[in-house]
Design a protein around this motif. Structure first.
Motif, PDB file in Angstrom:
ATOM      1  N   ASP A 125       0.650  -1.141  -0.172  1.00 24.02           N
ATOM      2  CA  ASP A 125      -0.027   0.140  -0.131  1.00 24.02           C
ATOM      3  C   ASP A 125       0.992   1.174  -0.035  1.00 24.02           C
ATOM      4  O   ASP A 125       0.550   2.210  -0.743  1.00 24.02           O
ATOM      5  CB  ASP A 125      -0.879   0.067   1.159  1.00 24.02           C
ATOM      6  CG  ASP A 125      -2.132  -0.853   1.062  1.00 24.02           C
ATOM      7  OD1 ASP A 125      -2.073  -1.749  -0.024  1.00 24.02           O
ATOM      8  OD2 ASP A 125      -2.841  -0.954   2.104  1.00 24.02           O
ATOM      9  N   GLY A 126       1.949   1.163   0.733  1.00 20.54           N
ATOM     10  CA  GLY A 126       2.849   2.347   0.773  1.00 20.54           C
ATOM     11  C   GLY A 126       3.301   2.558  -0.497  1.00 20.54           C
ATOM     12  O   GLY A 126       3.764   3.756  -0.922  1.00 20.54           O
ATOM     13  N   ALA A 127       3.577   1.571  -1.406  1.00 22.39           N
ATOM     14  CA  ALA A 127       4.474   1.757  -2.762  1.00 22.39           C
ATOM     15  C   ALA A 127       3.204   2.581  -3.458  1.00 22.39           C
ATOM     16  O   ALA A 127       3.616   3.437  -4.318  1.00 22.39           O
ATOM     17  CB  ALA A 127       4.630   0.492  -3.533  1.00 22.39           C
ATOM     18  N   VAL A 128       2.066   2.262  -3.462  1.00 21.54           N
ATOM     19  CA  VAL A 128       0.761   2.798  -4.234  1.00 21.54           C
ATOM     20  C   VAL A 128       0.838   4.285  -3.939  1.00 21.54           C
ATOM     21  O   VAL A 128       0.675   5.014  -4.819  1.00 21.54           O
ATOM     22  CB  VAL A 128      -0.415   2.077  -4.118  1.00 21.54           C
ATOM     23  CG1 VAL A 128      -1.665   2.618  -4.717  1.00 21.54           C
ATOM     24  CG2 VAL A 128      -0.341   0.676  -4.597  1.00 21.54           C
ATOM     25  N   VAL A 129       0.921   4.521  -2.681  1.00 22.88           N
ATOM     26  CA  VAL A 129       0.604   5.896  -2.259  1.00 22.88           C
ATOM     27  C   VAL A 129       1.959   6.751  -2.506  1.00 22.88           C
ATOM     28  O   VAL A 129       1.695   7.681  -3.091  1.00 22.88           O
ATOM     29  CB  VAL A 129       0.437   5.749  -0.577  1.00 22.88           C
ATOM     30  CG1 VAL A 129       0.504   7.313   0.015  1.00 22.88           C
ATOM     31  CG2 VAL A 129      -0.884   5.302  -0.298  1.00 22.88           C
ATOM     32  N   ALA A 130       3.000   6.171  -2.489  1.00 23.50           N
ATOM     33  CA  ALA A 130       4.523   6.706  -2.828  1.00 23.50           C
ATOM     34  C   ALA A 130       4.227   7.084  -4.381  1.00 23.50           C
ATOM     35  O   ALA A 130       4.741   8.347  -4.686  1.00 23.50           O
ATOM     36  CB  ALA A 130       5.472   6.075  -2.518  1.00 23.50           C
ATOM     37  N   LEU A 131       3.708   6.372  -5.313  1.00 25.68           N
ATOM     38  CA  LEU A 131       3.661   6.512  -6.624  1.00 25.68           C
ATOM     39  C   LEU A 131       2.781   7.915  -7.006  1.00 25.68           C
ATOM     40  O   LEU A 131       3.102   8.695  -7.506  1.00 25.68           O
ATOM     41  CB  LEU A 131       3.236   5.335  -7.304  1.00 25.68           C
ATOM     42  CG  LEU A 131       3.284   5.538  -8.871  1.00 25.68           C
ATOM     43  CD1 LEU A 131       4.459   5.928  -9.611  1.00 25.68           C
ATOM     44  CD2 LEU A 131       2.726   4.343  -9.567  1.00 25.68           C
ATOM     45  N   ALA A 132       1.745   7.896  -6.180  1.00 21.18           N
ATOM     46  CA  ALA A 132       0.805   8.883  -6.346  1.00 21.18           C
ATOM     47  C   ALA A 132       1.346  10.105  -5.944  1.00 21.18           C
ATOM     48  O   ALA A 132       1.081  11.060  -6.500  1.00 21.18           O
ATOM     49  CB  ALA A 132      -0.504   8.533  -5.785  1.00 21.18           C
ATOM     50  N   VAL A 133       2.133   9.976  -4.666  1.00 20.66           N
ATOM     51  CA  VAL A 133       2.654  11.447  -4.268  1.00 20.66           C
ATOM     52  C   VAL A 133       3.746  11.824  -5.268  1.00 20.66           C
ATOM     53  O   VAL A 133       3.704  12.975  -5.548  1.00 20.66           O
ATOM     54  CB  VAL A 133       3.269  11.070  -3.054  1.00 20.66           C
ATOM     55  CG1 VAL A 133       3.886  12.376  -2.397  1.00 20.66           C
ATOM     56  CG2 VAL A 133       2.069  11.008  -1.951  1.00 20.66           C
ATOM     57  N   ARG A 134       4.607  11.062  -5.563  1.00 21.35           N
ATOM     58  CA  ARG A 134       5.564  11.569  -6.688  1.00 21.35           C
ATOM     59  C   ARG A 134       4.989  11.987  -7.881  1.00 21.35           C
ATOM     60  O   ARG A 134       5.510  13.118  -8.455  1.00 21.35           O
ATOM     61  CB  ARG A 134       6.517  10.347  -7.017  1.00 21.35           C
ATOM     62  CG  ARG A 134       7.710  10.747  -7.846  1.00 21.35           C
ATOM     63  CD  ARG A 134       8.683   9.768  -8.044  1.00 21.35           C
ATOM     64  NE  ARG A 134       9.885  10.480  -7.604  1.00 21.35           N
ATOM     65  CZ  ARG A 134      11.466   9.968  -7.986  1.00 21.35           C
ATOM     66  NH1 ARG A 134      11.483   8.800  -8.512  1.00 21.35           N
ATOM     67  NH2 ARG A 134      12.431  10.480  -7.354  1.00 21.35           N
TER      68      ARG A 134
END
Length: 401
Positions: A125-134
């Motif tokens: 889930d962190g990877a998904v959120v991190a991609l969206a933030v970047r």
């Protein structure tokens, strides 16, 4: 834990894992239902926004996430966000997951296999959120470049009344690049990005050749977006921008001609957006005690260029009251509107001086190009903000980076 109402077709791995655990076990882990709900919503939204196979506008994707959510459930979601997204609560969550004692406690409570699934689900889930933030950070790049160009054109004396003025000393592009580098080196590198839709460009550095090259590459996007905004207001005025560039390339008197074209462009944009009488009425309603928004011409009160610029970027909407803070007394125009309006006036003043340039030197042309970049940036920002106030616009995205 109550039966969940699905937020979307997208599934949070952490929420799926949490739903398999006994409510009493979750309580011991200090994981509340509102926290699970917030995670479900955030991850679902991030999945929707980073789904490259979905070609619909972003707002339609967001709407889809809540298409099956009842009004009662939506209220519950909002309450969960208010409670779980406070700064103090977020700090407690970070401290908890960084605490080795808490991690050991969770592993003992869940068992090794379940603990691994739990941690893996959080990382996914962190990877998904991190991609969206970047991607979100990078989507701001053209606006940040436009902001930097607009701010640089104004003198310290012109900006001294802006609240909070100290923020203007910060190079916004450098801050954005630093944030992007941090996300890449410290966040994305530690997460399983292969479970997301990340492309090689998402994982690469934003500015491998340095900030200056990044600014140069994005200025063309700013120029294009600015032209589109001007065209939406008055399509014939687009010729003024193109004419200014052509004059600089082909005319011996190019600097003077370009300056004249750009002054006419700016004057007409402001004059045709809101008539002088409308600007005066807006000033009376919103800035009755300001000293630099009206002047007398042949016995008649007229709005100053500052008043016209402010009214343009506000789209004729009222200046809404703000809560006073240590750096802002809450009175007058807000920070962003004020800086853009000051930039537009400063640009016009500098163009007035350049109308009489008659040497055609490379220095004069370079100065005019800098003013033009500032004008395109200020117009892109000002007209975008003003259009949000005037009327809803069709969705328009800047070219992809």
């Amino acid at each position: 834990m109550q039966d969940p109402v699905p937020v979307t077709v997208y599934q949070s791995n952490f929420v799926a894992c949490a739903r398999t655990l006994d409510p009493g076990l979750l309580a011991k882990l200090r994981i509340s239902e509102p926290a699970v709900l917030v995670m479900e919503v955030v991850v679902s939204l991030c999945m929707a926004l980073t789904n490259d196979s979905d070609q619909r506008p972003w707002h339609e994707r967001v709407e889809d996430c809540f298409s099956e959510v009842t009004e009662e459930r939506l209220t519950e979601i909002c309450q969960a966000f208010v409670g779980e997204c406070e700064v103090e609560q977020l700090q407690r969550w970070l401290e908890r997951f960084k605490n080795q004692n808490y991690s050991s406690f969770v592993e003992r409570l869940l068992g090794a296999a379940c603990y691994k699934r739990f941690i893996d689900s959080l990382k996914q889930d962190g990877a998904v959120v991190a991609l969206a933030v970047r991607r979100g950070v990078r989507a701001l790049t053209p606006f940040v470049v436009a902001w930097n160009d607009a701010v640089k054109i104004s003198s310290q004396n012109q900006l001294k009344g802006v609240q909070p003025a100290h923020i203007l000393a910060v190079n916004a592009v450098e801050i954005l690049v630093s944030l992007d580098d941090f996300l890449g080196e410290k966040v994305l590198a530690a997460l399983p990005m292969e479970v997301t839709s990340a492309k090689s460009s998402d994982l690469a550095m934003l500015a491998p050749e340095g900030v200056d090259d990044l600014v140069t590459s994005f200025r063309s996007m700013v120029a294009e977006a600015s032209v589109k905004r001007v065209e939406r207001r008055n399509s014939p005025l687009v010729r003024k921008i193109r004419g200014a560039r052509d004059a600089l390339r082909f005319s011996e008197d190019g600097v003077s001609q370009a300056a004249n074209s750009l002054i006419e462009l700016l004057d007409r944009i402001m004059r045709e957006s809101l008539k002088p009488a409308e600007v005066l009425a807006w000033v009376d309603a919103n800035l009755p005690d300001a000293e630099d928004v009206t002047h007398e011409v042949q016995g008649q009160m007229r709005p100053t260029k500052r008043a016209e610029a402010l009214c343009l970027v506000y789209g004729g909407d009222p200046i809404t009251p703000r809560e006073a803070t240590e750096n802002d007394d809450g009175q007058g125009p807000d920070f962003i509107h004020d800086v853009i309006a000051i930039a537009l006036v400063s640009i016009r003043n500098q163009l007035q001086k350049m109308k009489h340039a008659d040497h055609g030197t490379p220095e004069e042309k370079g100065q005019l190009l800098s003013v033009l970049a500032a004008l395109e940036g200020a117009l892109m920002l000002g007209l975008t903000i003003g259009d949000l106030s005037v009327e809803p616009e069709p969705s328009e995205e800047l070219p992809a980076a």
